[in-house]
Design a protein around this motif. Sequence first.
Motif, PDB file in Angstrom:
ATOM      1  N   ARG A  45       0.831  -1.218   0.000  1.00 38.34           N
ATOM      2  CA  ARG A  45       0.000   0.000   0.000  1.00 38.34           C
ATOM      3  C   ARG A  45       0.862   1.264   0.000  1.00 38.34           C
ATOM      4  O   ARG A  45       0.560   2.237  -0.693  1.00 38.34           O
ATOM      5  N   TYR A  46       1.918   1.245   0.784  1.00 35.51           N
ATOM      6  CA  TYR A  46       2.847   2.377   0.877  1.00 35.51           C
ATOM      7  C   TYR A  46       3.406   2.698  -0.514  1.00 35.51           C
ATOM      8  O   TYR A  46       3.374   3.842  -0.969  1.00 35.51           O
ATOM      9  N   VAL A  47       3.908   1.670  -1.199  1.00 37.80           N
ATOM     10  CA  VAL A  47       4.479   1.848  -2.542  1.00 37.80           C
ATOM     11  C   VAL A  47       3.400   2.294  -3.532  1.00 37.80           C
ATOM     12  O   VAL A  47       3.619   3.219  -4.322  1.00 37.80           O
ATOM     13  N   GLU A  48       2.240   1.643  -3.488  1.00 35.66           N
ATOM     14  CA  GLU A  48       1.149   2.023  -4.408  1.00 35.66           C
ATOM     15  C   GLU A  48       0.726   3.464  -4.203  1.00 35.66           C
ATOM     16  O   GLU A  48       0.449   4.176  -5.180  1.00 35.66           O
ATOM     17  N   ASN A  49       0.662   3.919  -2.951  1.00 39.71           N
ATOM     18  CA  ASN A  49       0.303   5.306  -2.673  1.00 39.71           C
ATOM     19  C   ASN A  49       1.328   6.271  -3.275  1.00 39.71           C
ATOM     20  O   ASN A  49       0.953   7.277  -3.896  1.00 39.71           O
ATOM     21  N   LEU A  50       2.601   5.970  -3.100  1.00 41.61           N
ATOM     22  CA  LEU A  50       3.641   6.845  -3.643  1.00 41.61           C
ATOM     23  C   LEU A  50       3.649   6.857  -5.169  1.00 41.61           C
ATOM     24  O   LEU A  50       3.912   7.890  -5.784  1.00 41.61           O
ATOM     25  N   ARG A  51       3.333   5.726  -5.785  1.00 40.84           N
ATOM     26  CA  ARG A  51       3.378   5.602  -7.252  1.00 40.84           C
ATOM     27  C   ARG A  51       2.085   5.997  -7.952  1.00 40.84           C
ATOM     28  O   ARG A  51       2.066   6.140  -9.164  1.00 40.84           O
ATOM     29  N   SER A  52       1.025   6.191  -7.226  1.00 38.01           N
ATOM     30  CA  SER A  52      -0.273   6.493  -7.828  1.00 38.01           C
ATOM     31  C   SER A  52      -0.197   7.733  -8.723  1.00 38.01           C
ATOM     32  O   SER A  52       0.397   8.743  -8.338  1.00 38.01           O
ATOM     33  N   PRO A  53      -0.798   7.670  -9.905  1.00 36.25           N
ATOM     34  CA  PRO A  53      -0.806   8.841 -10.785  1.00 36.25           C
ATOM     35  C   PRO A  53      -1.457  10.070 -10.141  1.00 36.25           C
ATOM     36  O   PRO A  53      -1.124  11.198 -10.489  1.00 36.25           O
ATOM     37  N   GLU A  54      -2.365   9.864  -9.203  1.00 33.56           N
ATOM     38  CA  GLU A  54      -3.028  10.972  -8.523  1.00 33.56           C
ATOM     39  C   GLU A  54      -2.203  11.510  -7.359  1.00 33.56           C
ATOM     40  O   GLU A  54      -2.531  12.538  -6.765  1.00 33.56           O
ATOM     41  N   SER A  55      -1.146  10.818  -7.008  1.00 30.50           N
ATOM     42  CA  SER A  55      -0.319  11.188  -5.860  1.00 30.50           C
ATOM     43  C   SER A  55       0.546  12.403  -6.177  1.00 30.50           C
ATOM     44  O   SER A  55       1.037  12.555  -7.297  1.00 30.50           O
ATOM     45  N   PRO A  56       0.779  13.259  -5.184  1.00 28.50           N
ATOM     46  CA  PRO A  56       1.696  14.389  -5.394  1.00 28.50           C
ATOM     47  C   PRO A  56       3.165  13.983  -5.254  1.00 28.50           C
ATOM     48  O   PRO A  56       4.056  14.794  -5.463  1.00 28.50           O
ATOM     49  N   HIS A  57       3.419  12.714  -4.908  1.00 28.59           N
ATOM     50  CA  HIS A  57       4.772  12.249  -4.616  1.00 28.59           C
ATOM     51  C   HIS A  57       5.543  11.879  -5.885  1.00 28.59           C
ATOM     52  O   HIS A  57       4.982  11.321  -6.820  1.00 28.59           O
ATOM     53  N   ARG A  58       6.839  12.173  -5.857  1.00 27.01           N
ATOM     54  CA  ARG A  58       7.754  11.765  -6.919  1.00 27.01           C
ATOM     55  C   ARG A  58       8.875  10.973  -6.243  1.00 27.01           C
ATOM     56  O   ARG A  58       9.875  11.530  -5.820  1.00 27.01           O
ATOM     57  N   PRO A  59       8.685   9.629  -6.123  1.00 29.18           N
ATOM     58  CA  PRO A  59       9.639   8.800  -5.369  1.00 29.18           C
ATOM     59  C   PRO A  59      10.752   8.207  -6.237  1.00 29.18           C
ATOM     60  O   PRO A  59      10.510   7.722  -7.339  1.00 29.18           O
ATOM     61  N   TRP A  60      11.973   8.241  -5.701  1.00 28.52           N
ATOM     62  CA  TRP A  60      13.137   7.660  -6.358  1.00 28.52           C
ATOM     63  C   TRP A  60      13.776   6.640  -5.420  1.00 28.52           C
ATOM     64  O   TRP A  60      14.051   6.953  -4.266  1.00 28.52           O
ATOM     65  N   ALA A  61      14.024   5.461  -5.935  1.00 29.72           N
ATOM     66  CA  ALA A  61      14.657   4.394  -5.159  1.00 29.72           C
ATOM     67  C   ALA A  61      16.171   4.440  -5.327  1.00 29.72           C
ATOM     68  O   ALA A  61      16.676   4.658  -6.431  1.00 29.72           O
ATOM     69  N   ILE A  62      16.879   4.232  -4.238  1.00 30.03           N
ATOM     70  CA  ILE A  62      18.315   3.985  -4.295  1.00 30.03           C
ATOM     71  C   ILE A  62      18.417   2.468  -4.228  1.00 30.03           C
ATOM     72  O   ILE A  62      17.942   1.845  -3.278  1.00 30.03           O
ATOM     73  N   ALA A  63      18.998   1.869  -5.262  1.00 32.45           N
ATOM     74  CA  ALA A  63      18.957   0.412  -5.386  1.00 32.45           C
ATOM     75  C   ALA A  63      20.306  -0.142  -5.819  1.00 32.45           C
ATOM     76  O   ALA A  63      21.138   0.559  -6.384  1.00 32.45           O
ATOM     77  N   HIS A  64      20.453  -1.424  -5.550  1.00 26.79           N
ATOM     78  CA  HIS A  64      21.632  -2.166  -5.980  1.00 26.79           C
ATOM     79  C   HIS A  64      21.189  -3.542  -6.427  1.00 26.79           C
ATOM     80  O   HIS A  64      20.437  -4.216  -5.723  1.00 26.79           O
ATOM     81  N   ASN A  65      21.629  -3.956  -7.614  1.00 25.28           N
ATOM     82  CA  ASN A  65      21.222  -5.246  -8.180  1.00 25.28           C
ATOM     83  C   ASN A  65      19.712  -5.419  -8.135  1.00 25.28           C
ATOM     84  O   ASN A  65      19.209  -6.489  -7.810  1.00 25.28           O
ATOM     85  N   GLY A  66      18.987  -4.340  -8.406  1.00 26.25           N
ATOM     86  CA  GLY A  66      17.533  -4.387  -8.461  1.00 26.25           C
ATOM     87  C   GLY A  66      16.823  -4.250  -7.135  1.00 26.25           C
ATOM     88  O   GLY A  66      15.608  -4.139  -7.093  1.00 26.25           O
ATOM     89  N   THR A  67      17.569  -4.242  -6.016  1.00 30.54           N
ATOM     90  CA  THR A  67      16.937  -4.192  -4.700  1.00 30.54           C
ATOM     91  C   THR A  67      17.044  -2.797  -4.087  1.00 30.54           C
ATOM     92  O   THR A  67      18.146  -2.262  -3.936  1.00 30.54           O
ATOM     93  N   LEU A  68      15.912  -2.253  -3.717  1.00 35.17           N
ATOM     94  CA  LEU A  68      15.844  -0.954  -3.061  1.00 35.17           C
ATOM     95  C   LEU A  68      16.451  -1.031  -1.662  1.00 35.17           C
ATOM     96  O   LEU A  68      16.229  -1.990  -0.941  1.00 35.17           O
ATOM     97  N   PHE A  69      17.220  -0.008  -1.283  1.00 35.08           N
ATOM     98  CA  PHE A  69      17.681   0.105   0.103  1.00 35.08           C
ATOM     99  C   PHE A  69      17.503   1.515   0.639  1.00 35.08           C
ATOM    100  O   PHE A  69      17.779   1.784   1.809  1.00 35.08           O
ATOM    101  N   GLY A  70      17.011   2.421  -0.191  1.00 36.48           N
ATOM    102  CA  GLY A  70      16.753   3.786   0.259  1.00 36.48           C
ATOM    103  C   GLY A  70      15.744   4.452  -0.656  1.00 36.48           C
ATOM    104  O   GLY A  70      15.464   3.969  -1.761  1.00 36.48           O
ATOM    105  N   LEU A  71      15.188   5.559  -0.179  1.00 40.61           N
ATOM    106  CA  LEU A  71      14.176   6.285  -0.940  1.00 40.61           C
ATOM    107  C   LEU A  71      14.392   7.778  -0.754  1.00 40.61           C
ATOM    108  O   LEU A  71      14.657   8.233   0.360  1.00 40.61           O
ATOM    109  N   VAL A  72      14.286   8.523  -1.846  1.00 45.29           N
ATOM    110  CA  VAL A  72      14.276   9.979  -1.826  1.00 45.29           C
ATOM    111  C   VAL A  72      12.992  10.382  -2.529  1.00 45.29           C
ATOM    112  O   VAL A  72      12.687   9.871  -3.613  1.00 45.29           O
ATOM    113  N   CYS A  73      12.236  11.290  -1.917  1.00 49.29           N
ATOM    114  CA  CYS A  73      10.938  11.645  -2.484  1.00 49.29           C
ATOM    115  C   CYS A  73      10.696  13.151  -2.374  1.00 49.29           C
ATOM    116  O   CYS A  73      11.112  13.791  -1.410  1.00 49.29           O
ATOM    117  N   VAL A  74      10.008  13.674  -3.371  1.00 48.91           N
ATOM    118  CA  VAL A  74       9.523  15.046  -3.349  1.00 48.91           C
ATOM    119  C   VAL A  74       8.005  14.967  -3.384  1.00 48.91           C
ATOM    120  O   VAL A  74       7.430  14.384  -4.301  1.00 48.91           O
TER     121      VAL A  74
END
Length: 184
Positions: A45-74
Amino acid sequence: MIENGDEPILRPLRTTDAEAVLAAFESNPDMARQGSVASLEDATRYVENLRSPESPHRPWAIAHNGTLFGLVCVSVDAENRSGWFWYWMNESARGHGWMRRAAATVADWALSDLGLERLELGHRVNNPASGAVAKAAGFVKEGTERGKFLINGERIDVDTYGRLRSDPWPTYDPGTGCHDPLEL
């Protein structure tokens, strides 16, 4: 855990990141301040909320080998051409400077390509690492909100920071440690 010589990347948040989001929230009790994620369903739900087209959020994942370990969001306030800037990282990946570079890259992107004119953020004064990230990303301390949060019965001050499009941009190498999101 990522080894020092490995290069993380900065990429858009994906629906498949939910499991890694849960792992990050489980990595440190302080992550509870970033949202309510205690199960895979919560993380989804957390990820879906951030990714929703209606959401004001612009989330960027910090990842390695495809796995997220951090997030930066506006979180964008389009009417005022500003944004609330926030970030978090899995405990196991902290201390390498990756968040500093990722935050600087995303802030630059938000103030140029996204067209915002102001970014702001706040961090608890008992979390100096977050303040170091803010400064490295070009944010200027604007003040302290005294006793803003009540945590475990204790009032905690919050330092507030802002960054304007017209402010001097920080010096950093987005190709060292985190790649520019527009190259992905």
